[in-house]
Write an enzyme that holds these catalytic residues in place. Structure first.
Site, PDB file in Angstrom:
ATOM      1  N   GLU A 258     -12.404-108.019   5.998  1.00 32.82           N
ATOM      2  CA  GLU A 258     -13.773-108.455   5.718  1.00 32.82           C
ATOM      3  C   GLU A 258     -14.663-107.260   5.385  1.00 32.82           C
ATOM      4  O   GLU A 258     -14.364-106.126   5.762  1.00 32.82           O
ATOM      5  CB  GLU A 258     -14.363-109.168   6.938  1.00 32.82           C
ATOM      6  CG  GLU A 258     -13.706-110.483   7.265  1.00 32.82           C
ATOM      7  CD  GLU A 258     -14.335-111.141   8.479  1.00 32.82           C
ATOM      8  OE1 GLU A 258     -14.209-112.370   8.583  1.00 32.82           O
ATOM      9  OE2 GLU A 258     -14.943-110.444   9.308  1.00 32.82           O
TER      10      GLU A 258
ATOM     11  N   HIS B 279     -14.791-101.521  20.156  1.00 35.47           N
ATOM     12  CA  HIS B 279     -15.005-102.933  19.840  1.00 35.47           C
ATOM     13  C   HIS B 279     -14.997-103.816  21.083  1.00 35.47           C
ATOM     14  O   HIS B 279     -14.849-105.032  20.982  1.00 35.47           O
ATOM     15  CB  HIS B 279     -13.960-103.438  18.834  1.00 35.47           C
ATOM     16  CG  HIS B 279     -13.946-102.680  17.544  1.00 35.47           C
ATOM     17  ND1 HIS B 279     -14.965-102.761  16.623  1.00 35.47           N
ATOM     18  CD2 HIS B 279     -13.039-101.812  17.034  1.00 35.47           C
ATOM     19  CE1 HIS B 279     -14.687-101.983  15.591  1.00 35.47           C
ATOM     20  NE2 HIS B 279     -13.526-101.392  15.823  1.00 35.47           N
TER      21      HIS B 279
ATOM     22  N   ARG C 245     -13.162-120.353  25.344  1.00 35.09           N
ATOM     23  CA  ARG C 245     -13.061-120.182  26.795  1.00 35.09           C
ATOM     24  C   ARG C 245     -14.409-119.719  27.317  1.00 35.09           C
ATOM     25  O   ARG C 245     -15.343-119.488  26.552  1.00 35.09           O
ATOM     26  CB  ARG C 245     -12.005-119.124  27.125  1.00 35.09           C
ATOM     27  CG  ARG C 245     -12.260-117.800  26.408  1.00 35.09           C
ATOM     28  CD  ARG C 245     -11.293-116.722  26.842  1.00 35.09           C
ATOM     29  NE  ARG C 245     -11.334-115.541  26.007  1.00 35.09           N
ATOM     30  CZ  ARG C 245     -12.243-114.572  26.081  1.00 35.09           C
ATOM     31  NH1 ARG C 245     -13.223-114.663  26.962  1.00 35.09           N
ATOM     32  NH2 ARG C 245     -12.191-113.522  25.276  1.00 35.09           N
TER      33      ARG C 245
ATOM     34  N   LYS D 103      -7.886-116.622  13.004  1.00 37.35           N
ATOM     35  CA  LYS D 103      -9.167-116.315  12.381  1.00 37.35           C
ATOM     36  C   LYS D 103      -9.246-116.822  10.945  1.00 37.35           C
ATOM     37  O   LYS D 103     -10.287-117.316  10.504  1.00 37.35           O
ATOM     38  CB  LYS D 103      -9.416-114.808  12.436  1.00 37.35           C
ATOM     39  CG  LYS D 103      -9.713-114.294  13.837  1.00 37.35           C
ATOM     40  CD  LYS D 103     -10.054-112.820  13.818  1.00 37.35           C
ATOM     41  CE  LYS D 103     -10.546-112.342  15.176  1.00 37.35           C
ATOM     42  NZ  LYS D 103      -9.548-112.484  16.228  1.00 37.35           N
TER      43      LYS D 103
END
Length: 665
Positions: free
Chosen positions: A200, A235, A292, A116
């Site tokens: 973040e 999540h 994907r 990430k």
């Protein structure tokens, strides 16, 4: 086009790829673990190869065994599905070195988007909007704490190499950061072998909107519009829909072009999804790219009329994309519901067991665009094991409008009957009918915001459930009758009638149900001491009953497993227990132990023998179905003995520790 491909996955995606390949005249090879020897995807393929034990690390994650199987079978390509090795650059590289096509992006693209922090840097260079945060390589906990303080709370900690909600925690205040960081890192190292994280700013009331992109090897790239995946638990996505409600053509174009730019920046090929966090005012930020095909791709197929798996096979074989951007159009609205083996009332605890009953909506299609579609890798009688993801099936509906799609979704969920283990079907009906979802007031906290409407709701009305259970019992007894008049069970008497009592347990409460047989053949039923009402029950076959109680009439589907009776009606469902009082005489309760709620592995013990604990205090952490589950003290008391150690595998119901509750004050 390929002549033979190997499918390096299991479940519904393996079945989907096999179905598409067969339509194109391509032979398929399945791989399977010892736990999947009789799985649906094995029978869906032309050939099958055993690759190892039940645990993924012993089978579906063993790249060398999969490549050996591909070479031995003469497969020209490998389709990785999603999950397992689908985003593993080393596996994609190994396929290339073996001269076998990897049906997915090049290893360099997987590598670039897999970390990430690195992907954020690339997106910044490509001028794709980013959420403010820290994406650096220095993972010193003190530095991460300072960065979180600088960004400002709430912040989101995310595993840099992760996905699917694993290794992710929202932190509301500074004093909670260290514990959340430790938990994230532990889950990340267990799931991905890498405990690096990024931090973040946590966007308030965010929407999760993702863009489906597709690139070929000739430099052509398109976006197939967006999906809103805001309804999530832990999540992980629960409901997905396309197009996103409230999306303007201008914003759609802006997000689509940003997604194409993101994919082009890493030399992408094949199907991919660029995920964005969107503010309520429409501003959006790059979150990650899934390199994907996604679980929710059927809603995109439904609104575009395109077969994305066929696109994957054709692009991997070197063919250009079949359409240009300007030819792609949105038609109607589609919603997908993930049907999972889990108990929403127990914090979505994963469930295991056998699909004693598995019935899908009437007229539902499989793996093709249709108003009602069910994609599944299971059949009735299959077992849901603790080794793999808890998803049983995907239910996809399409309508000319969102309102029509919602109506079809509710009807299709009502016709989905699963018995043998906990599922989220009833929860999905409530979620889709909630005010927020029905009015498209969407954000990732929707489930928490609608908690009062989604949890603790009574199942099917007791009178209906009891009437269904009695109707089923009477039908079963009539089925056993013979020409001998003494075998009749209708309660007929020469003089007067007969009264019969059923003892039923529902939602932890006991209820007496009284059935009166009158001399004229009529019946009356009283539930839980209530007024006795006229009762009729006509069996229609295959577990379906036409039942009337007083002024109410229902068409019920009833399934019995021993004393457990599951009743399904258009209004909802419920499971009751017909208690045989004599059979249970003298039974007692064990008590004094904290037991494993599902099969899994002990990954942390948070207390010691002899330690005094408070009600709700965490005692141990288990890992099952790729998620962590914390077991808490049921009351104030003392831990007497620990029966297992860290790393031990336990079965459902095993006593993890002995516990002595404190005496009432």
């Amino acid at each position: 086009m390929f002549k033979k491909i190997l499918i390096a996955n299991r479940g519904e995606i393996a079945c989907r790829v096999a179905a598409t390949a067969r339509r194109l005249g391509i032979r398929t090879v399945a791989v399977y673990s010892e736990a999947d020897a009789h799985a649906k995807h094995v029978q869906a393929c032309d050939e099958a190869v055993l690759i190892g034990g039940p645990a993924p690390r012993d089978s579906y994650l063993r790249a060398e065994r999969i490549l050996e199987a591909a070479r031995a079978a003469g497969a020209e390509a490998v389709h990785p599905g999603y999950g397992f090795l689908s985003e593993n650059e080393d596996f994609a590289e190994a396929c290339a070195q073996a001269g076998i096509a990897f049906i997915g992006p090049p290893p360099s693209a997987i590598r670039a988007m897999g970390l990430k922090a690195e992907s954020k840097r690339l997106m910044q260079e490509a001028r794709v909007p980013l959420v403010p945060g820290y994406h650096g390589a220095d993972q010193d906990p003190a530095l991460l704490q300072r960065e979180a303080d600088r960004i400002g709370y709430p912040v989101l900690i995310k595993a840099s190499a992760g996905g699917g909600g694993k290794g992710m925690r929202a932190v509301e205040k500074a004093e909670d950061f260290a514990a959340a960081l430790a938990s994230c890192k532990r889950e990340a190292i267990n799931s991905f072998g890498d405990d690096a994280v990024l931090v973040e700013r946590y966007v308030q009331r965010p929407r999760h909107i993702e863009i489906q992109v597709f690139f070929d090897t000739h430099g052509n790239g398109v976006y197939l519009f967006e999906r809103d995946c805001s309804v999530q638990r832990r999540h992980q996505k629960v409901l997905e829909e396309a197009p996103a409600p409230g999306m303007t053509p201008e914003r759609r174009r802006e997000m689509g072009e940003a997604a194409v730019a993101a994919a082009r920046a890493v030399g992408y090929v094949g199907a991919g999804t660029v995920e964005f966090i969107a503010e309520q005012d429409g501003r959006f930020y790059f979150m990650e790219m899934n390199t994907r095909l996604q679980v929710e791709h059927p809603v995109t197929e439904a609104i575009t009329g395109q077969d994305l798996v066929e696109w994957q096979l054709r692009v991997a074989a070197g063919e250009p994309l079949p359409v240009k951007q300007e030819a792609l159009q949105i038609r109607g609205h589609a919603i997908e519901a993930r049907i999972c083996a889990e108990n929403p009332e127990a914090n979505f605890l994963p469930a295991t067991g056998t699909l004693a009953v598995y019935r899908t909506p009437d007229g539902a299609a499989s793996f093709e665009v249709a108003p009602v579609r069910v994609d599944a890798g299971v059949r009735e009688g299959d077992a849901i094991s603790p080794y793999y993801d808890s998803m049983i099936a995907k239910l996809i509906v399409w309508g000319e409008s969102r309102e029509q799609a919602l109506q079809r979704l509710d009807q299709a969920l009502a016709q989905t009957h699963i018995v043998g283990l906990h599922t989220n079907v009833a929860f999905l009906r409530r979620a889709a009918a909630s005010r927020s979802f029905a009015q498209a007031d969407l954000d990732t906290a929707l489930i928490e915001r609608e908690r009062a409407a989604l949890f603790g709701q009574p199942p099917l009305a007791l009178a209906c459930a009891a009437a269904g259970a009695v109707a089923h019992t009477l039908a079963a007894e009539r089925h056993r009758e013979t020409a001998d008049p003494w075998s009749r069970t209708d309660g007929w008497r020469i003089h007067g009638g007969a009264t019969r009592r059923f003892d039923i347990e529902c939602e932890g409460a006991h209820h007496a149900v009284v059935l009166e047989h009158h001399h004229d053949g009529s019946m009356f039923l009283g539930v839980g001491g209530g007024e006795r009402q006229a009762f009729e029950a006509r069996a229609r076959g295959n577990g379906r009953h036409d039942v009337t109680l007083g002024a109410s009439r229902w068409l019920l589907d009833v399934y019995a497993q021993g004393e457990s009776v599951s009743v399904f009606a258009p209004q909802g469902s419920a499971t009751v227990t017909e208690v045989d009082v004599l059979a249970h005489a003298g039974e007692g309760s064990e008590g004094g132990r904290v037991t494993a709620p599902m099969p899994g592995k002990v990954i942390a013990l948070l207390v010691k023998a002899g330690e005094a604990v408070k009600r709700g205090q965490p005692l141990a952490v288990m890992e099952a179905m790729k998620m962590e589950h914390t077991l808490a003290a049921p009351a104030d008391g003392v831990v007497k003995e620990l029966r297992y150690g860290v790393g031990d595998q336990v079965a459902e119901g095993d006593a993890l520790l002995d516990f002595e509750a404190a005496a009432p004050a």
